[in-house]
Design an enzyme around this catalytic site. Structure first.
Site, mmCIF file in Angstrom:
data_model
loop_
_atom_site.group_PDB
_atom_site.id
_atom_site.type_symbol
_atom_site.label_atom_id
_atom_site.label_comp_id
_atom_site.label_asym_id
_atom_site.label_seq_id
_atom_site.Cartn_x
_atom_site.Cartn_y
_atom_site.Cartn_z
ATOM 1 N N GLU A 41 3.435 0.841 -10.886
ATOM 2 C CA GLU A 41 3.192 -0.359 -10.091
ATOM 3 C C GLU A 41 1.757 -0.403 -9.564
ATOM 4 O O GLU A 41 1.142 -1.460 -9.534
ATOM 5 C CB GLU A 41 4.201 -0.477 -8.940
ATOM 6 C CG GLU A 41 5.597 -0.878 -9.386
ATOM 7 C CD GLU A 41 5.622 -2.217 -10.130
ATOM 8 O OE1 GLU A 41 4.785 -3.087 -9.847
ATOM 9 O OE2 GLU A 41 6.478 -2.369 -11.022
ATOM 10 N N THR A 47 -4.270 -4.920 -13.686
ATOM 11 C CA THR A 47 -4.603 -4.354 -14.997
ATOM 12 C C THR A 47 -3.543 -4.751 -16.023
ATOM 13 O O THR A 47 -2.358 -4.779 -15.702
ATOM 14 C CB THR A 47 -4.717 -2.814 -14.917
ATOM 15 O OG1 THR A 47 -5.719 -2.479 -13.960
ATOM 16 C CG2 THR A 47 -5.119 -2.207 -16.248
ATOM 17 N N TYR A 124 4.945 -7.328 -2.524
ATOM 18 C CA TYR A 124 5.421 -7.263 -3.903
ATOM 19 C C TYR A 124 5.744 -5.818 -4.303
ATOM 20 O O TYR A 124 6.828 -5.528 -4.814
ATOM 21 C CB TYR A 124 4.398 -7.857 -4.896
ATOM 22 C CG TYR A 124 4.716 -7.357 -6.279
ATOM 23 C CD1 TYR A 124 5.829 -7.842 -6.964
ATOM 24 C CD2 TYR A 124 3.986 -6.293 -6.855
ATOM 25 C CE1 TYR A 124 6.199 -7.312 -8.189
ATOM 26 C CE2 TYR A 124 4.353 -5.765 -8.089
ATOM 27 C CZ TYR A 124 5.458 -6.277 -8.742
ATOM 28 O OH TYR A 124 5.842 -5.738 -9.945
ATOM 29 N N ASP A 142 5.597 -11.400 -7.630
ATOM 30 C CA ASP A 142 4.177 -11.289 -7.971
ATOM 31 C C ASP A 142 3.713 -12.655 -8.486
ATOM 32 O O ASP A 142 4.454 -13.647 -8.406
ATOM 33 C CB ASP A 142 3.950 -10.164 -9.000
ATOM 34 C CG ASP A 142 4.543 -10.494 -10.361
ATOM 35 O OD1 ASP A 142 5.267 -11.510 -10.483
ATOM 36 O OD2 ASP A 142 4.288 -9.739 -11.309
#
Ligand code: SF4
Length: 233
Positions: A41, A47, A124, A142
């Site tokens: 996570e 990324t 999140y 998210d």
């Protein structure tokens, strides 16, 4: 607009059926180990999945558990993160490992309200770790999830509200998105895990930001935006 229980259930059923046949096999989906889920996570924040898939096994080889990471020197952690960018994530992850090791007997909390107190964890990530490691029936919103919920249930892409929309106060508040996500998450652990993975996957593969692929979307029959779009152009 009111979202009926029947509509929510229809959405969930279609989403989970699609997930069963279309989910990508990603390394962090094969584990429920809290440390491994946590590392994934942190890496996935800002990324791309393909890049994380490359770095994730190497990082875990170097720091196979939370204690190993907690004991490491900051420079070593920084080196292991090299190439992933956004190094604040690495130092936050390292600080988190030390807090959990020193103050919590090495056990990562399983509840979002506790997780969010740790370095580098926002709403999140707190939801994602609780759901993906501990199979807690909690939401994890998210950018992808937010976009899907807005398009399906509010019939518009309001994640980037224009000045005009803001003026007209049509912006959907974050709290409302989270409340709806909470209502959508199935209340049994395994289904909750699948639901959170599936809605993220839909946002990553089908309901993408620029050109949503409505014609091939599994939830199109219940989507307020998709129903009115003729093509994916
Ligand atoms: S139908 Fe289109 S807008 Fe609706 S969820 Fe699917 S891809 Fe997104």
């Amino acid at each position: 607009m009111r979202t009926t229980r029947a509509r929510k259930l229809r959405f969930t059923r279609k989403l989970l059926a699609w997930w069963a046949r279309a989910a990508r096999d990603l390394p962090w989906r094969r584990t429920r180990d809290p440390y491994r889920v946590l590392v994934s996570e942190f890496m996935l924040q800002q990324t791309q999945v393909s890049r994380v898939a490359e770095y994730y096994p190497r990082f875990l080889e170097r720091f196979p558990n939370l204690e190993a990471l907690a004991r490491a020197r900051p420079r070593t952690v920084r080196e292991a993160w090299d190439g992933l960018g956004y190094y604040a994530r690495a130092s936050n992850l390292h600080a988190l490992a030390r807090v959990v090791s020193n103050d919590l007997d090495g056990a990562l909390p399983d509840h979002p309200a506790e997780l969010i107190k740790l370095p580098g964890i926002g709403p999140y990530t707190a939801g994602a770790v609780a759901s993906f490691a501990y199979e807690k029936p909690v939401p994890a919103v998210d950018t992808n999830v937010r976009r899907v919920i807005l398009r399906v249930f509010f019939g518009d892409d309001r994640q980037r509200p224009s000045r005009e929309r803001l003026t007209r106060q049509r912006f959907i508040p974050t709290s409302r998105i989270w409340a709806l996500a909470d209502a959508l998450v199935p209340k049994t652990g395994k289904r909750a895990w699948k639901f959170n993975q599936a809605i993220m996957e839909l946002g990553a593969l089908i309901c993408v930001a620029r050109k949503p692929k409505c014609p091939e979307c599994p939830v199109r029959p219940v989507c307020r935006t998709g129903k009115t779009r003729r093509t994916d152009a």
